[in-house]
Design a protein around this motif. Structure first.
Motif, PDB file in Angstrom:
ATOM      1  N   ALA A  90       0.818  -1.215   0.000  1.00  0.00           N
ATOM      2  CA  ALA A  90       0.000   0.000   0.000  1.00  0.00           C
ATOM      3  C   ALA A  90       0.850   1.263   0.000  1.00  0.00           C
ATOM      4  CB  ALA A  90      -0.941  -0.006   1.203  1.00  0.00           C
ATOM      5  N   GLU A  91       2.112   1.179   0.458  1.00  0.00           N
ATOM      6  CA  GLU A  91       3.016   2.333   0.454  1.00  0.00           C
ATOM      7  C   GLU A  91       3.923   2.357  -0.767  1.00  0.00           C
ATOM      8  OE1 GLU A  91       2.816   4.742   2.652  1.00  0.00           O
ATOM      9  OE2 GLU A  91       1.122   3.674   3.554  1.00  0.00           O
ATOM     10  N   GLY A  92       3.649   1.456  -1.707  1.00  0.00           N
ATOM     11  CA  GLY A  92       4.456   1.400  -2.916  1.00  0.00           C
ATOM     12  C   GLY A  92       5.794   0.721  -2.737  1.00  0.00           C
ATOM     13  N   ARG A  93       6.004   0.029  -1.626  1.00  0.00           N
ATOM     14  CA  ARG A  93       7.308  -0.567  -1.329  1.00  0.00           C
ATOM     15  C   ARG A  93       7.431  -1.971  -1.925  1.00  0.00           C
ATOM     16  NH1 ARG A  93       9.639   2.772   2.295  1.00  0.00           N
ATOM     17  NH2 ARG A  93       8.254   4.064   3.582  1.00  0.00           N
ATOM     18  N   TYR A  94       8.666  -2.300  -2.323  1.00  0.00           N
ATOM     19  CA  TYR A  94       8.991  -3.650  -2.792  1.00  0.00           C
ATOM     20  C   TYR A  94      10.359  -4.023  -2.243  1.00  0.00           C
ATOM     21  CZ  TYR A  94      12.412  -1.672  -5.990  1.00  0.00           C
ATOM     22  OH  TYR A  94      13.506  -1.023  -6.493  1.00  0.00           O
ATOM     23  N   GLU A  95      10.680  -5.311  -2.295  1.00  0.00           N
ATOM     24  CA  GLU A  95      11.990  -5.774  -1.825  1.00  0.00           C
ATOM     25  C   GLU A  95      12.339  -7.084  -2.500  1.00  0.00           C
ATOM     26  OE1 GLU A  95      14.357  -7.050   2.310  1.00  0.00           O
ATOM     27  OE2 GLU A  95      12.318  -6.201   2.389  1.00  0.00           O
ATOM     28  N   PHE A  96      13.621  -7.221  -2.857  1.00  0.00           N
ATOM     29  CA  PHE A  96      14.172  -8.484  -3.342  1.00  0.00           C
ATOM     30  C   PHE A  96      15.325  -8.881  -2.425  1.00  0.00           C
ATOM     31  CE2 PHE A  96      12.412  -6.612  -7.253  1.00  0.00           C
ATOM     32  CZ  PHE A  96      11.605  -7.660  -7.668  1.00  0.00           C
ATOM     33  N   GLY A  97      15.337 -10.129  -1.994  1.00  0.00           N
ATOM     34  CA  GLY A  97      16.390 -10.613  -1.111  1.00  0.00           C
ATOM     35  C   GLY A  97      17.091 -11.827  -1.684  1.00  0.00           C
ATOM     36  N   SER A  98      18.067 -12.326  -0.927  1.00  0.00           N
ATOM     37  CA  SER A  98      18.861 -13.514  -1.305  1.00  0.00           C
ATOM     38  C   SER A  98      19.543 -13.326  -2.650  1.00  0.00           C
ATOM     39  CB  SER A  98      17.982 -14.764  -1.323  1.00  0.00           C
ATOM     40  OG  SER A  98      17.398 -14.995  -0.065  1.00  0.00           O
ATOM     41  N   LEU A  99      20.021 -12.107  -2.915  1.00  0.00           N
ATOM     42  CA  LEU A  99      20.656 -11.809  -4.192  1.00  0.00           C
ATOM     43  C   LEU A  99      22.165 -12.008  -4.108  1.00  0.00           C
ATOM     44  CD1 LEU A  99      18.768  -8.509  -5.096  1.00  0.00           C
ATOM     45  CD2 LEU A  99      18.359 -10.787  -6.041  1.00  0.00           C
ATOM     46  N   PRO A 100      22.764 -12.590  -5.150  1.00  0.00           N
ATOM     47  CA  PRO A 100      24.224 -12.688  -5.180  1.00  0.00           C
ATOM     48  C   PRO A 100      24.831 -11.360  -5.623  1.00  0.00           C
ATOM     49  CG  PRO A 100      23.317 -13.612  -7.187  1.00  0.00           C
ATOM     50  CD  PRO A 100      22.138 -13.198  -6.334  1.00  0.00           C
ATOM     51  N   ALA A 101      26.121 -11.222  -5.468  1.00  0.00           N
ATOM     52  CA  ALA A 101      26.803 -10.051  -6.026  1.00  0.00           C
ATOM     53  C   ALA A 101      26.678 -10.100  -7.546  1.00  0.00           C
ATOM     54  CB  ALA A 101      28.260 -10.048  -5.605  1.00  0.00           C
ATOM     55  N   GLY A 102      26.479  -8.931  -8.149  1.00  0.00           N
ATOM     56  CA  GLY A 102      26.351  -8.911  -9.598  1.00  0.00           C
ATOM     57  C   GLY A 102      25.618  -7.687 -10.078  1.00  0.00           C
ATOM     58  N   ARG A 103      25.254  -7.720 -11.336  1.00  0.00           N
ATOM     59  CA  ARG A 103      24.577  -6.589 -11.992  1.00  0.00           C
ATOM     60  C   ARG A 103      23.137  -6.983 -12.285  1.00  0.00           C
ATOM     61  NH1 ARG A 103      26.621  -2.478 -16.647  1.00  0.00           N
ATOM     62  NH2 ARG A 103      27.931  -1.919 -14.886  1.00  0.00           N
ATOM     63  N   PHE A 104      22.200  -6.078 -11.936  1.00  0.00           N
ATOM     64  CA  PHE A 104      20.781  -6.367 -12.067  1.00  0.00           C
ATOM     65  C   PHE A 104      20.062  -5.205 -12.743  1.00  0.00           C
ATOM     66  CE2 PHE A 104      22.419  -8.429  -8.268  1.00  0.00           C
ATOM     67  CZ  PHE A 104      22.073  -9.754  -8.492  1.00  0.00           C
ATOM     68  N   THR A 105      18.936  -5.527 -13.373  1.00  0.00           N
ATOM     69  CA  THR A 105      18.034  -4.507 -13.897  1.00  0.00           C
ATOM     70  C   THR A 105      16.662  -4.716 -13.279  1.00  0.00           C
ATOM     71  OG1 THR A 105      17.467  -5.889 -15.813  1.00  0.00           O
ATOM     72  CG2 THR A 105      19.249  -4.293 -16.080  1.00  0.00           C
ATOM     73  N   LEU A 106      15.932  -3.605 -13.106  1.00  0.00           N
ATOM     74  CA  LEU A 106      14.588  -3.631 -12.542  1.00  0.00           C
ATOM     75  C   LEU A 106      13.633  -2.985 -13.529  1.00  0.00           C
ATOM     76  CD1 LEU A 106      15.291  -2.357  -8.899  1.00  0.00           C
ATOM     77  CD2 LEU A 106      15.013  -4.728  -9.627  1.00  0.00           C
ATOM     78  N   GLN A 107      12.438  -3.557 -13.643  1.00  0.00           N
ATOM     79  CA  GLN A 107      11.406  -2.966 -14.484  1.00  0.00           C
ATOM     80  C   GLN A 107      10.084  -2.983 -13.741  1.00  0.00           C
ATOM     81  OE1 GLN A 107      10.626  -4.838 -18.288  1.00  0.00           O
ATOM     82  NE2 GLN A 107       9.799  -2.953 -19.130  1.00  0.00           N
ATOM     83  N   ALA A 108       9.356  -1.856 -13.785  1.00  0.00           N
ATOM     84  CA  ALA A 108       8.071  -1.738 -13.103  1.00  0.00           C
ATOM     85  C   ALA A 108       6.957  -1.601 -14.134  1.00  0.00           C
ATOM     86  CB  ALA A 108       8.069  -0.520 -12.179  1.00  0.00           C
ATOM     87  N   THR A 109       5.857  -2.290 -13.885  1.00  0.00           N
ATOM     88  CA  THR A 109       4.684  -2.209 -14.754  1.00  0.00           C
ATOM     89  C   THR A 109       3.440  -2.050 -13.902  1.00  0.00           C
ATOM     90  OG1 THR A 109       4.431  -4.627 -14.792  1.00  0.00           O
ATOM     91  CG2 THR A 109       5.718  -3.633 -16.566  1.00  0.00           C
ATOM     92  N   LYS A 110       2.497  -1.289 -14.411  1.00  0.00           N
ATOM     93  CA  LYS A 110       1.192  -1.135 -13.774  1.00  0.00           C
ATOM     94  C   LYS A 110       0.221  -0.613 -14.823  1.00  0.00           C
ATOM     95  CE  LYS A 110      -1.370   1.092 -10.011  1.00  0.00           C
ATOM     96  NZ  LYS A 110      -2.009  -0.162  -9.541  1.00  0.00           N
ATOM     97  N   SER A 111      -0.979  -1.174 -14.821  1.00  0.00           N
ATOM     98  CA  SER A 111      -1.980  -0.791 -15.802  1.00  0.00           C
ATOM     99  C   SER A 111      -2.226   0.716 -15.759  1.00  0.00           C
ATOM    100  CB  SER A 111      -3.285  -1.538 -15.535  1.00  0.00           C
ATOM    101  OG  SER A 111      -4.269  -1.176 -16.469  1.00  0.00           O
ATOM    102  N   GLY A 112      -2.231   1.331 -16.939  1.00  0.00           N
ATOM    103  CA  GLY A 112      -2.481   2.768 -17.040  1.00  0.00           C
ATOM    104  C   GLY A 112      -1.234   3.621 -16.971  1.00  0.00           C
ATOM    105  N   PHE A 113      -0.079   3.007 -16.654  1.00  0.00           N
ATOM    106  CA  PHE A 113       1.178   3.738 -16.554  1.00  0.00           C
ATOM    107  C   PHE A 113       2.168   3.188 -17.578  1.00  0.00           C
ATOM    108  CE2 PHE A 113      -0.880   4.489 -12.565  1.00  0.00           C
ATOM    109  CZ  PHE A 113      -0.468   5.751 -12.165  1.00  0.00           C
TER     110      PHE A 113
END
Length: 609
Positions: A90-113
């Protein structure tokens, strides 16, 4: 996402792969969705994914108001992980855990945006990668999503009546596959309702073309048999009457030619609600004939289709009609609109069944008694509204290429799931042998590529960490960047693929004219020799964006002389356009890379390119 919905989204991709790779009768592919909103994934055989103790946290916010967006989907991707999706709270927060060292990309999607990547600030721009250290927690990886623009209207017939179930797509010109093409934007498609209304939403600001097509339905277009636990017989379906008239693919405001289409310009958040146009009526043709295998006998159970002979306007056009041959090798294709096509036959058969849960099984086999090697054939045809009969389409087997992988300076290191791939060097040819073909590298370095034909580039996937492609030779001739033309049915030996651990790295930062550090930019690196700019799948041209600290990093460029230039903004992939590179080189910095070289560049933002 339900299993059936996910299956529909990727089935075309599965078919494209299945129809172009050598298959073993009875071979199965299992595709799994890992959670709500996750797409189906195709991990390479033997590939091992990593976990760690790192984490990334942030919020997804509305770009115009700054308010949090709940239930937005954030997808994380990286070379060492299985892609995963998180939903914001509800506050727009997200989290990813258990990640190894490295390079990552993130993409966000939501209807209407507008769908955006982390660090993306302008339309069609690449996002910024995140460099994560071991045990690091990155806070405040926030993503701002602008509200999407809309194109809406009605699709009508020649009498002004609404056309339901038409597929409407938003398209834009982009540099893809070595040429400028008209391509769909972010999968933005819509089906017209019973009133002929469509609505394309979530579009970034820009200029678009709108296309409408009316097909015979998903099931007939894809020609898939649902096994429900068992295989169906080829051409076992009932027959039915087919109309002699239909509609050509039509572009707004009502033309069959993309060159005559009118562009629709959208500002940020703008809604254009009256882009109405009528489909163009045409006489549809029926094509009949027989498919003959390489042994001269009729090929029963083969898939036959027509595809536009020109790919300049993207894969969205798709096959007009698809069917299977009967036991005598005969086929009938109905409802083919006027145009120039490649008539194609492929012996691959694909069956689907559900294994329960989130897993779908695609079983593949080859047509004909007892299966066998994949066969493919094609012939150009021109359809002008009249039926075409008695076509004899002969298929042939793909060739076989064998070779060996060696490691420059040593033996094969542990780790990795090494495969050699023969990728198409020309994406404008027939699709039957046009897909990538790969072979597993054995313990002694040997590999075999089956079902190979046409111009191919030899590449390697799954290389151990720290190793990259150095060269490819065929009987002593360097074909690393030019590729080789393999003939159907031909057996070729003498491929030598060399990997090296003496890789190159280019890193650096960018400053403005006043000396201040710039954190939002794109760096383009390209070979000094223009000949390399136009090579298929060129290794000599690339673009990159800075990480969260404002530094850029590019690895594994071949040794040679290069230009490097930093620009404020460039859409993703546009750096492949040779005309743009020719303009950029006058503002670029020249540098040279040798084997194993690590180059650090301090660049200035180029103005007015």
């Amino acid at each position: 996402m339900t299993l059936m919905n996910a299956t529909r989204l990727v089935l075309a991709a599965v078919l494209a792969s299945a129809l172009s790779m050598p298959v073993v009768s009875g071979q199965e592919v299992r595709i799994t969705t890992t959670g709500p909103g996750d797409m189906m994934q195709f991990p390479a055989p033997g590939r091992e994914f990593k976990t760690g103790t790192g984490s990334i946290r942030g919020r997804v916010l509305s770009a115009d108001s700054g308010s949090p967006l709940r239930r937005a989907q954030v997808r994380i991707m990286g070379p060492d992980i299985l892609a995963k999706t998180a939903l914001t709270d509800a506050e727009g927060r997200y989290e990813f855990g258990s990640l190894p060292a490295g390079r990552f990309t993130l993409q966000a999607t939501k209807s209407g945006f507008v769908s955006v990547q982390y660090g993306q600030t302008r339309p069609f721009e690449s996002g910024r990668p995140i460099e994560l250290l071991d045990k690091q927690t990155l806070e405040n990886a926030d993503i701002a999503m602008p509200r999407g623009s809309v194109i809406a209207g009605r699709i009508l017939d020649e009498y002004g009546e609404p056309v339901p179930d038409a597929t409407v797509s938003a398209l834009r010109q982009s540099w893809t596959g070595g040429r400028r093409r008209l391509m769909p934007v972010g999968g933005r498609m819509a089906q017209t309702n019973d009133l002929g209304q469509y609505r394309l939403y979530g579009l970034p600001p820009g200029e678009y073309y709108v296309s409408a097509t009316l097909r015979g339905g998903f099931e007939s277009m894809m020609a898939i048999e649902l096994m429900a636990g068992r295989g169906g017989g080829a051409a076992a379906a009932p027959t039915g009457s087919n109309p002699s008239s239909g509609y050509a693919p039509t572009y707004y405001p009502g033309t069959p030619s993309p060159a005559e289409a009118q562009r629709v310009s959208l500002a940020l958040g703008q809604e254009i609600l009256s882009a109405d146009f009528a489909l163009l009526p045409v006489r549809l043709a029926t094509i009949t004939g027989v498919v003959v295998g390489s042994d001269g006998t009729p090929l029963g159970g083969a898939m036959v289709s027509v595809a536009p002979s020109s790919r300049d306007f993207g894969a969205f056009i798709g096959p007009q009609s698809t069917t299977r041959t009967n036991k005598d090798g005969a086929f009938t294709l109905n409802g083919v609109a006027p145009g120039d096509y490649m008539l194609q036959a492929n012996s691959v058969q694909v069956f689907t069944s559900s294994e329960g849960g989130n897993t779908m099984v695609f079983a593949m086999r080859t047509a004909g008694p007892g299966g066998g090697a994949t066969e493919f054939g094609s012939v150009p045809i021109s359809v002008a509204g009249e039926d075409i009969a008695n076509i004899v389409l002969a298929t042939s087997k793909g060739g076989t290429a064998t070779g060996r992988v060696t490691f420059d300076g040593g033996s094969q290191p542990p780790g990795g799931s090494l495969r050699v791939t023969a990728a198409p060097a020309d994406f404008s040819g027939p699709v039957g042998f046009g897909g990538s073909t790969s072979g597993v590298v054995q313990a002694d370095g040997g590999f075999e590529l089956k079902g190979i034909a046409g111009p191919r580039l030899i590449r390697v996937s799954g290389a151990p960490q720290g190793w990259t492609l150095k060269s490819v030779r065929l009987n002593g001739v360097d074909i690393t960047d030019t590729g080789a033309d393999f003939k159907p049915g031909e057996n070729v030996s003498g491929l030598e693929v060399v990997l090296t651990s003496r890789t190159t790295t280019v890193t650096g930062s960018v400053t403005a004219g006043d000396g201040s550090l710039v954190k939002d930019y794109t760096v383009v690196l390209f070979a000094e020799d223009p000949e390399y700019w136009q090579m298929p799948m060129t290794r000599w041209v690339t673009g990159t964006r800075p990480d969260q600290e404002g530094r850029f990093k590019v690895q594994n460029l071949p040794p040679g002389s290069y230009y490097a230039v930093a620009v404020d903004y460039i859409p993703q992939g546009e750096w492949g356009d040779p005309e743009l590179l020719d303009r950029l080189k006058v503002k670029a910095r020249r540098f040279t890379l040798t084997e194993g070289d690590s180059e650090v560049l301090d660049l200035k933002i180029a103005e007015g390119y």
